[in-house]
Scaffold this active site. Structure first.
Site, PDB file in Angstrom:
ATOM      1  N   ASP A   1      29.235  31.868  65.147  1.00 18.98           N
ATOM      2  CA  ASP A   1      28.927  33.270  64.895  1.00 18.98           C
ATOM      3  C   ASP A   1      27.604  33.413  64.145  1.00 18.98           C
ATOM      4  OD1 ASP A   1      29.936  36.137  64.710  1.00 18.98           O
ATOM      5  OD2 ASP A   1      29.662  35.676  62.578  1.00 18.98           O
TER       6      ASP A   1
ATOM      7  N   GLU B   1      25.948  32.038  69.070  1.00 16.12           N
ATOM      8  CA  GLU B   1      25.660  33.453  69.194  1.00 16.12           C
ATOM      9  C   GLU B   1      24.316  33.728  68.519  1.00 16.12           C
ATOM     10  OE1 GLU B   1      27.099  37.875  67.752  1.00 16.12           O
ATOM     11  OE2 GLU B   1      27.179  36.116  66.475  1.00 16.12           O
TER      12      GLU B   1
END
Length: 551
Positions: free
Chosen positions: A271, A314
């Site tokens: 993330d 990401e």
């Protein structure tokens, strides 16, 4: 320090390799697995399936929330249930990616979209614990074991950049662990990193290599839970083995790597990857590889194959057209050189509006040249992209065809295959993308069943043929539109021919040089077979698509 951990990891992999060579396969699969051809099924753990209603309101999370902003009951047990039912087998899934399952903040906050709890998993309180609303470590062990028995990998979500918000019940981490200001302005490399993404989301000081003590609230928590001595002993062993300083990022890496070391998870989706310096992820990859090697060495009978641990990042805004670089404006960063095998391709929802040949040839060219040895993960919808390819679910069949037949990793977001609504009345922001899985539609709506069947056929064809996602694309004819995918890699050799937008009923297509005259071929979409004659195949089907494989 780096030399020390690299040497240890190499030794562990050599030991692991010997164990692997002597073991039998855990799961009998017809086709080997390649991450470059993976069919990833991405689900919000809390929104997929409620398998254990006794854990629906842990930590007294009972305050009224904005619509779809609270815990809805989905859990690991629910994923296990669908695994047992064969749902993922029918869908051709090869990887299940779950949102973070670590312990979340106990209270919630108002983000301007209504009061919200950390149902999504990205508001960490304690990386070393599972949140009881998601399930137990016993549940996780069962999930991984059952998934592996079916040849399905488990990928979890790693958050190192930030903790959860501060609330009346959730204290802030110490100041040598996190910063609470300034807020990011996103004007330069530095203003993406040394700052908080939003107000009240403490940013871990991932740039720091200074030794820090454990947060007092964690010490107190672990002592109450009776595991303080065990946790400290494991940390001591980790830091001694790796030579890393006791900096915040390395504590977190240790805790996240435990899910690899203890349960054998196969990958991490990382993330907010661009909100730390890139060397953080290079170090994280070393720690993950080490943990994966340790798991394989200790559990030789549980090893699926010799595929490496997978990390996909990401890097918000990255697109395949940028090839290996992400441009901050004042600095370009190559994340593929810093731990990642793949990056999420944020361009796909837009580029999937291209025609088939333009889309397929572009991706094949880049993946087999500039990105050779790496990959991208394509998607048409996700948990936080407010501009999916087909938000109104009016192009569900086209969505599947483009996503599942485009070179690269395919990421199906839960409900893509069942046309789950992405536009929920009364929601604000990304909550509209996160409704509970529409299981009832699958059971009762014939149109939903038709959409799901299309996804199943394409996904299973892709699963059975590595060339679809990992091979080289070549157009055979433009009218009718027919193309091939071929893969020759080490001992792997695969070739398929695909036709799209064909007339229903009788159809004749050229197979180029992919299949020889006299070869018997099968259309995996209709189930019908034919013999190649004069370089062509003739079939009568009620569909406009053909997926040819050699029998």
């Amino acid at each position: 320090m780096i030399k020390k951990i690299t040497t240890f990891a190499l030794l562990a992999f050599l030991i692991c390799g010997n164990s692997f060579a002597q073991k039998k396969k855990t799961a009998a699969t017809k086709t080997p697995f390649l991450w470059e051809n993976a069919n990833v099924y991405f689900l919000l753990t809390d929104r997929f399936n409620n398998g254990d209603k006794t854990n629906d309101h842990t930590f007294n999370r009972t305050k009224e929330t904005g619509k779809l902003r609270g815990f809805e009951g989905g859990d690991i047990r629910g994923v296990i249930q669908k695994l047992d039912e064969g749902y993922f087998d029918k869908l051709g899934t090869t990887v299940i990616w779950m949102t973070p399952i670590v312990e979340q903040i106990h209270d919630g906050v108002d983000e301007g979209t209504g009061f919200s709890y950390g149902f999504h998993g990205y508001w960490t309180r304690d990386w070393s614990s599972l949140d009881p609303s998601y399930g137990t470590k016993k549940d996780l062990a069962e999930l991984v074991e059952k998934a592996h028995a079916k040849g399905i990998r488990i990928m979890l979500d790693a958050v190192i950049n930030h903790t959860g918000p501060v609330t009346a019940e959730d204290t802030v981490y110490p100041s040598d662990w996190v910063r609470t200001s300034p807020k990011c302005t996103y004007q330069s490399y530095d203003t993406y990193i040394n700052c908080t993404l939003v107000e009240n989301l403490p940013d871990v000081k991932t740039e720091s290599n200074d030794n820090v003590a454990l947060p007092p609230f964690l010490v107190e928590k672990w002592k109450k839970e009776g595991r303080y001595d065990k946790e400290v002993a494991e940390l001591d062993a980790f830091f001694k083995k790796t030579g890393y300083p006791r900096a915040p990022k390395f504590y977190i890496m240790k805790w996240l790597s435990d899910y690899i070391r203890n349960y054998g998870i196969d990958g991490y989706r990382v993330d907010t990857a661009k909100h730390t310096k890139e060397d953080v992820w290079a170090d994280f990859r070393k720690v993950c590889d080490l943990a994966f090697a340790e798991f394989k060495t200790k559990n030789p009978k549980k090893v699926l194959d010799n595929n490496p641990f997978f990390m996909v990042g990401e890097v918000y805004g990255y697109n395949i057209g940028g090839k290996k670089l992400y441009d901050f404006g004042d600095k370009k960063v190559n994340y593929f050189e810093n731990g990642f095998t793949g990056l999420i391709n944020f361009a796909f929802p837009y580029e999937s509006k291209m025609g088939y040949e333009e889309l397929f040839s572009k991706y094949s060219t880049i993946l087999n040249s500039d990105l050779k040895g790496n990959t991208v993960m394509n998607y048409i919808s996700s948990h936080d992209d407010s501009n999916p390819f087909d938000k109104k679910r009016e192009k569900t069949l086209e969505s599947a065809t483009k996503l599942l037949l485009t070179p690269g990793v395919s990421q199906t977001y839960y409900g893509d295959e069942s046309a789950r609504s992405l536009d929920i009345v009364g929601t604000q922001g990304d909550a509209t993308l996160r409704s509970f899985m529409n299981w009832e539609d699958i059971k009762t709506n014939p149109k939903t069943a038709e959409v799901e069947l299309h996804w199943q056929k394409l996904s299973n064809f892709r699963k059975n043929h590595l060339a679809v996602g990992a091979g080289i694309h070549a157009e055979i004819s433009s009218t009718p539109y027919v193309f091939s995918r071929t893969l020759v890699k080490e001992k792997l050799n695969d070739a398929v021919v695909i036709g799209l937008d064909l007339p229903k009923g009788p159809k004749e297509i050229s197979v180029g040089s992919i299949f020889k005259n006299g070869n018997k071929v099968k259309d995996a979409y209709s189930g019908k077979t034919s013999i190649v004659k004069d370089g062509k195949v003739t079939l009568i089907t009620n569909f406009s698509i053909i997926l040819l494989e050699k029998l």
